[in-house]
Design an enzyme around this catalytic site. Structure first.
Site, PDB file in Angstrom:
ATOM      1  N   MET A  30       0.839  -1.192   0.000  1.00 15.31           N
ATOM      2  CA  MET A  30       0.000   0.000   0.000  1.00 15.31           C
ATOM      3  C   MET A  30       0.882   1.254   0.000  1.00 15.31           C
ATOM      4  O   MET A  30       0.429   2.349   0.316  1.00 15.31           O
ATOM      5  CB  MET A  30      -0.938  -0.001   1.206  1.00 15.31           C
ATOM      6  CG  MET A  30      -1.897  -1.202   1.174  1.00 15.31           C
ATOM      7  SD  MET A  30      -3.432  -0.949   2.075  1.00 15.31           S
ATOM      8  CE  MET A  30      -2.812  -0.595   3.704  1.00 15.31           C
ATOM      9  N   HIS A  37       9.372  -3.240   3.234  1.00 15.42           N
ATOM     10  CA  HIS A  37       8.878  -3.500   1.869  1.00 15.42           C
ATOM     11  C   HIS A  37      10.049  -3.808   0.932  1.00 15.42           C
ATOM     12  O   HIS A  37       9.954  -4.667   0.055  1.00 15.42           O
ATOM     13  CB  HIS A  37       8.172  -2.263   1.308  1.00 15.42           C
ATOM     14  CG  HIS A  37       6.953  -1.831   2.060  1.00 15.42           C
ATOM     15  ND1 HIS A  37       6.911  -0.679   2.803  1.00 15.42           N
ATOM     16  CD2 HIS A  37       5.733  -2.395   2.176  1.00 15.42           C
ATOM     17  CE1 HIS A  37       5.709  -0.529   3.337  1.00 15.42           C
ATOM     18  NE2 HIS A  37       4.968  -1.569   2.985  1.00 15.42           N
ATOM     19  N   GLN A  61     -10.261  -2.726   2.667  1.00 13.15           N
ATOM     20  CA  GLN A  61      -9.735  -3.337   3.895  1.00 13.15           C
ATOM     21  C   GLN A  61      -9.689  -2.355   5.074  1.00 13.15           C
ATOM     22  O   GLN A  61      -9.170  -2.696   6.124  1.00 13.15           O
ATOM     23  CB  GLN A  61      -8.365  -3.956   3.648  1.00 13.15           C
ATOM     24  CG  GLN A  61      -7.239  -2.982   3.370  1.00 13.15           C
ATOM     25  CD  GLN A  61      -5.966  -3.703   2.916  1.00 13.15           C
ATOM     26  OE1 GLN A  61      -5.892  -4.200   1.795  1.00 13.15           O
ATOM     27  NE2 GLN A  61      -4.969  -3.774   3.788  1.00 13.15           N
TER      28      GLN A  61
HETATM   29  O1  PAF Z   1       0.047  -5.621   3.553  1.00 10.38           O
HETATM   30  C1  PAF Z   1      -0.445  -4.746   2.808  1.00 10.38           C
HETATM   31  O2  PAF Z   1       0.176  -3.724   2.523  1.00 10.38           O
HETATM   32  C2  PAF Z   1      -1.847  -4.931   2.265  1.00 10.38           C
HETATM   33  O3  PAF Z   1      -2.674  -5.537   3.185  1.00 10.38           O
HETATM   34  C3  PAF Z   1      -1.873  -5.679   0.913  1.00 10.38           C
HETATM   35  C4  PAF Z   1      -1.349  -7.100   1.049  1.00 10.38           C
HETATM   36  C5  PAF Z   1      -1.035  -4.929  -0.107  1.00 10.38           C
HETATM   37  C6  PAF Z   1      -3.315  -5.755   0.392  1.00 10.38           C
HETATM   38  O4  PAF Z   1      -3.861  -4.483   0.210  1.00 10.38           O
END
Ligand code: PAF
Length: 303
Positions: A30, A37, A61
């Site tokens: 995200m 990341h 979400q």
């Molecule tokens: O972990 C995240 O950043 C989010 O939950 C994901 C897996 C990209 C789904 O939107």
């Protein structure tokens, strides 16, 4: 690095790579990237020929009153960080691209698994995660996808979704990445004031206390959890949602702790909800992420 905003263009470009026999690694995010990341990009690069990172702040979400509107975003900074870690394709769809017909009628759920731990406090969250990850898997069709262990329940649910729904993708889970003082990296750490940042160390210290109890021979789940809980409860301004011992694959809560089980915690520090976890091992050393003698950005799990 190629930047792409539409699924159609992404499919076309990836089709060419596939036709050349190249494998595709996928890192869904995200955005507001940090070293956690970027470590996923390294894992994807090690596992596949071509690495796709997606950046999409998925409205599905986020619950009512959560931080969708103020979720930190900085696409240009993200693009330069991703390029620096050999991401080949940065996919940045907007909501209209992912949800072209508005709210999706068909969603992916994991009853019994999605409603414990974080799911007990964030109803609908994992339905949103699983649904968008399923859509992204269908758009990208990766050979391997990499997720972070910090989101332990998410990792378990996605692994299970791939198995149960026959997604032809290998799921890799990369270890938690911590600051030298132990704080698990998170895009939401940016919300913390300096005082809250100090209080937030209670989470990793609690996990270190649980690890120390286990390494000293304590195997009763209640006692291992209590060691963590005592550390958290001692820090003012930390409001615990849960501390649990879990099987990382099934998310069951064993009565006796075993090597490979995780102690997982969620807590509010001020208005910021943080999560963290630690996979128990037999290390009886001081948990190394508190010695402050390593550079930031390395995996800090005791080995
Ligand atoms: O972990 C995240 O950043 C989010 O939950 C994901 C897996 C990209 C789904 O939107």
């Amino acid at each position: 690095m190629i930047r792409i905003e539409t699924s159609a263009e992404l499919r076309e470009v990836l089709g060419r790579f596939r036709a050349d026999g190249r494998t595709i690694g996928f890192v869904p995010t995200m955005g507001y990237l940090h070293e956690g990341h970027l470590a996923l990009c390294d894992a994807a690069n090690a596992a596949a020929d071509v690495v796709v990172m997606s950046i999409f702040v998925n409205p599905l979400q986020f619950g009512e009153g959560e931080d969708l509107d103020r979720y930190p975003r900085d696409l240009e900074r993200d693009a330069s960080l991703a390029a620096g870690r050999d991401v080949d394709i940065l996919f940045t769809p907007d909501a209209g691209e992912i949800y072209p017909h508005g709210p999706v009628a068909v969603r992916v759920r994991a009853p019994g698994l999605e409603d414990r731990l974080c799911g007990a406090f964030r109803p609908g969250h994992f339905e949103g995660v699983l649904t968008v990850v399923a859509k992204l898997f269908n758009i990208v069709r990766p050979d391997v996808a990499v997720f972070g262990q910090k989101d332990l329940q998410q990792a378990a649910l996605i692994r299970r979704m791939a198995q149960d729904l026959n997604f032809p993708v290998a799921i890799e889970i990369a270890p938690v990445v911590r600051e030298p003082d132990g704080l698990a990296l998170s895009s939401r750490n940016v919300y913390l004031s300096p005082a809250e940042r100090a209080s937030a160390l209670a989470l990793s210290r609690a996990l270190a206390a649980a690890q120390a109890a286990f390494a000293a021979g304590q195997v009763e789940a209640g006692a291992v959890v209590a060691a963590a809980r005592a550390t958290l409860d001692a820090v003012p301004g930390v409001e615990v949602q849960y501390v649990e011992l879990v099987d990382t694959q099934t998310l069951d809560t064993p009565a006796q702790a075993r090597v490979g089980d995780a102690v997982a915690v969620a807590a509010f520090v001020g208005a910021t909800r943080l999560i963290d976890n630690h996979v128990l091992d037999h290390s009886d050393n001081q948990v190394p992420w508190h010695d402050g003698d390593r550079a930031a950005g390395q995996s800090r799990e005791p080995s």
